[in-house]
Design a protein around this motif. Structure first.
Motif, mmCIF file in Angstrom:
data_model
loop_
_atom_site.group_PDB
_atom_site.id
_atom_site.type_symbol
_atom_site.label_atom_id
_atom_site.label_comp_id
_atom_site.label_asym_id
_atom_site.label_seq_id
_atom_site.Cartn_x
_atom_site.Cartn_y
_atom_site.Cartn_z
ATOM 1 N N VAL A 30 0.838 -1.209 0.000
ATOM 2 C CA VAL A 30 0.000 0.000 0.000
ATOM 3 C C VAL A 30 0.865 1.249 0.000
ATOM 4 C CG1 VAL A 30 -1.653 1.348 1.356
ATOM 5 C CG2 VAL A 30 -1.972 -1.121 1.102
ATOM 6 N N VAL A 31 1.902 1.247 0.830
ATOM 7 C CA VAL A 31 2.789 2.410 0.935
ATOM 8 C C VAL A 31 3.552 2.648 -0.368
ATOM 9 C CG1 VAL A 31 4.866 3.284 2.087
ATOM 10 C CG2 VAL A 31 3.013 2.304 3.426
ATOM 11 N N VAL A 32 4.010 1.582 -1.009
ATOM 12 C CA VAL A 32 4.720 1.710 -2.285
ATOM 13 C C VAL A 32 3.823 2.366 -3.329
ATOM 14 C CG1 VAL A 32 5.657 0.422 -4.236
ATOM 15 C CG2 VAL A 32 6.331 -0.200 -1.914
ATOM 16 N N VAL A 33 2.595 1.879 -3.459
ATOM 17 C CA VAL A 33 1.667 2.422 -4.460
ATOM 18 C C VAL A 33 1.339 3.878 -4.161
ATOM 19 C CG1 VAL A 33 -0.661 2.237 -5.419
ATOM 20 C CG2 VAL A 33 0.690 0.171 -5.018
ATOM 21 N N ALA A 128 -2.491 14.265 3.501
ATOM 22 C CA ALA A 128 -3.478 13.200 3.673
ATOM 23 C C ALA A 128 -2.911 11.848 3.223
ATOM 24 C CB ALA A 128 -4.740 13.528 2.878
ATOM 25 N N VAL A 129 -2.192 11.854 2.104
ATOM 26 C CA VAL A 129 -1.583 10.610 1.608
ATOM 27 C C VAL A 129 -0.555 10.090 2.604
ATOM 28 C CG1 VAL A 129 -0.111 9.621 -0.188
ATOM 29 C CG2 VAL A 129 -1.974 11.167 -0.824
ATOM 30 N N ASN A 130 0.267 11.000 3.143
ATOM 31 C CA ASN A 130 1.324 10.572 4.057
ATOM 32 C C ASN A 130 0.799 10.125 5.406
ATOM 33 O OD1 ASN A 130 3.888 10.610 2.823
ATOM 34 N ND2 ASN A 130 3.774 12.821 2.669
ATOM 35 N N VAL A 131 -0.253 10.778 5.897
ATOM 36 C CA VAL A 131 -0.852 10.343 7.158
ATOM 37 C C VAL A 131 -1.410 8.932 6.994
ATOM 38 C CG1 VAL A 131 -2.777 10.720 8.742
ATOM 39 C CG2 VAL A 131 -1.330 12.634 8.072
ATOM 40 N N THR A 132 -2.022 8.679 5.837
ATOM 41 C CA THR A 132 -2.535 7.338 5.552
ATOM 42 C C THR A 132 -1.401 6.314 5.568
ATOM 43 O OG1 THR A 132 -4.321 8.232 4.179
ATOM 44 C CG2 THR A 132 -3.760 5.906 3.873
ATOM 45 N N ALA A 133 -0.295 6.633 4.884
ATOM 46 C CA ALA A 133 0.849 5.722 4.839
ATOM 47 C C ALA A 133 1.442 5.504 6.230
ATOM 48 C CB ALA A 133 1.913 6.260 3.889
ATOM 49 N N ALA A 134 1.545 6.596 7.008
ATOM 50 C CA ALA A 134 2.117 6.484 8.352
ATOM 51 C C ALA A 134 1.231 5.627 9.251
ATOM 52 C CB ALA A 134 2.303 7.875 8.952
ATOM 53 N N VAL A 136 -0.752 3.233 8.260
ATOM 54 C CA VAL A 136 -0.625 1.852 7.790
ATOM 55 C C VAL A 136 0.614 1.191 8.394
ATOM 56 C CG1 VAL A 136 -0.128 0.435 5.752
ATOM 57 C CG2 VAL A 136 -1.920 2.175 5.642
ATOM 58 N N LEU A 137 1.706 1.976 8.536
ATOM 59 C CA LEU A 137 2.979 1.416 9.004
ATOM 60 C C LEU A 137 3.204 1.581 10.507
ATOM 61 C CD1 LEU A 137 5.454 2.563 6.202
ATOM 62 C CD2 LEU A 137 4.646 0.245 6.649
ATOM 63 N N ALA A 138 2.327 2.308 11.208
ATOM 64 C CA ALA A 138 2.592 2.690 12.598
ATOM 65 C C ALA A 138 2.908 1.505 13.497
ATOM 66 C CB ALA A 138 1.408 3.471 13.152
ATOM 67 N N ARG A 139 2.174 0.423 13.365
ATOM 68 C CA ARG A 139 2.404 -0.711 14.270
ATOM 69 C C ARG A 139 3.621 -1.536 13.893
ATOM 70 N NH1 ARG A 139 -0.588 -5.738 12.961
ATOM 71 N NH2 ARG A 139 -1.513 -5.588 10.871
ATOM 72 N N PHE A 140 4.269 -1.179 12.779
ATOM 73 C CA PHE A 140 5.474 -1.903 12.356
ATOM 74 C C PHE A 140 6.728 -1.022 12.479
ATOM 75 C CE2 PHE A 140 1.947 -3.605 9.749
ATOM 76 C CZ PHE A 140 1.969 -4.922 10.175
ATOM 77 N N ALA A 149 14.038 2.114 8.747
ATOM 78 C CA ALA A 149 14.285 3.038 7.641
ATOM 79 C C ALA A 149 12.985 3.377 6.914
ATOM 80 C CB ALA A 149 15.288 2.420 6.660
ATOM 81 N N ILE A 150 12.168 2.353 6.656
ATOM 82 C CA ILE A 150 10.906 2.576 5.958
ATOM 83 C C ILE A 150 9.981 3.443 6.794
ATOM 84 C CG2 ILE A 150 8.827 1.420 5.103
ATOM 85 C CD1 ILE A 150 10.661 -0.951 4.353
ATOM 86 N N TRP A 151 9.952 3.208 8.101
ATOM 87 C CA TRP A 151 9.112 4.027 8.988
ATOM 88 C C TRP A 151 9.592 5.478 9.003
ATOM 89 C CZ3 TRP A 151 4.966 5.392 11.370
ATOM 90 C CH2 TRP A 151 5.018 6.284 12.438
#
Length: 210
Positions: A30-33, A128-134, A136-140, A149-151
């Motif tokens: 999801v984050v890549v796309v 908005a796009v970045n908050v969504t990505a963050a 998605v990744l928050a628990r990882f 690095a990805i986080w």
């Protein structure tokens, strides 16, 4: 259990989850796309608005998407190989920061006032796009150097977008290009700081991994 032992266990558990949990693979996809698609859109918007901050932020998006793609590919690799990927991520981010600083200095000598409304509008969508990505990744966000690095890339994007929105308001208020150039420089410094953290973590893992 000591703090260091607890930290080690958490890191090991997250590393295993990053390698085998389908949820993490889905989150990275999801984050890549999100990052690659919007990065291209924002780059076009940066040229249309003549905004260095938007261009710098679009490079952050594209860099984030590329790094996340590498992280996705490397999920099942050995810890040492993942640490090497993280090291390359940090060096890439540092180089990107230096490029942005160079462009900002060049534009300072040929400063043109960007389109504040377009700049601000794109900044809001980017946030908005970045908050969504963050989210998605928050628990990882805890794990090996590659996961961290990805986080860090995703977190940086959200911070940079807030700065772009503020810069757009200052451009409209002052009718000057300087807020745009200053924010581009701040984004570049954020790149360099995160690059240092990523490289340091990766080097530590490489030195401790046989």
């Amino acid at each position: 259990m000591t703090e260091s032992a607890s930290s080690s266990c958490a890191c090991h558990g997250d590393e295993k989850r990053a390698q085998h949990d389908p949820a993490y693979r889905h989150a990275l996809t999801v984050v890549v796309v999100l990052n690659l698609a919007f990065g291209l859109c924002e780059l076009v918007g940066g040229f249309l608005a003549d905004s260095q901050a938007l261009k710098a932020d679009s490079l952050d998006f594209l860099g984030d998407g590329s790094i996340s793609l590498l992280g996705l590919i490397a999920l099942t690799w050995s810890p040492r190989s993942r640490a090497r990927i993280a090291l390359s991520q940090g060096l890439f981010l540092g180089a990107l920061g230096l490029v942005v600083i160079g462009f900002a200095i060049w534009r300072a000598l040929n400063a043109a006032v960007p389109e504040a409304e377009l700049m601000g509008g794109i900044g809001v969508v980017a946030l908005a796009v970045n908050v969504t990505a963050a989210l998605v990744l928050a628990r990882f966000r805890e794990g090996d150097a590659n996961v961290q690095a990805i986080w860090l890339f995703s977190r940086n994007d959200a911070i940079a977008n807030i700065a772009v929105i503020v810069a757009a308001g200052l451009v409209a208020w002052t009718d000057s290009a300087w807020p745009d150039l200053v924010v581009a420089g701040v984004i570049a410094l954020l790149f360099l700081h995160s690059a240092y953290e990523i490289v340091r973590n990766a080097r530590a893992e490489l030195s401790s991994t046989p």
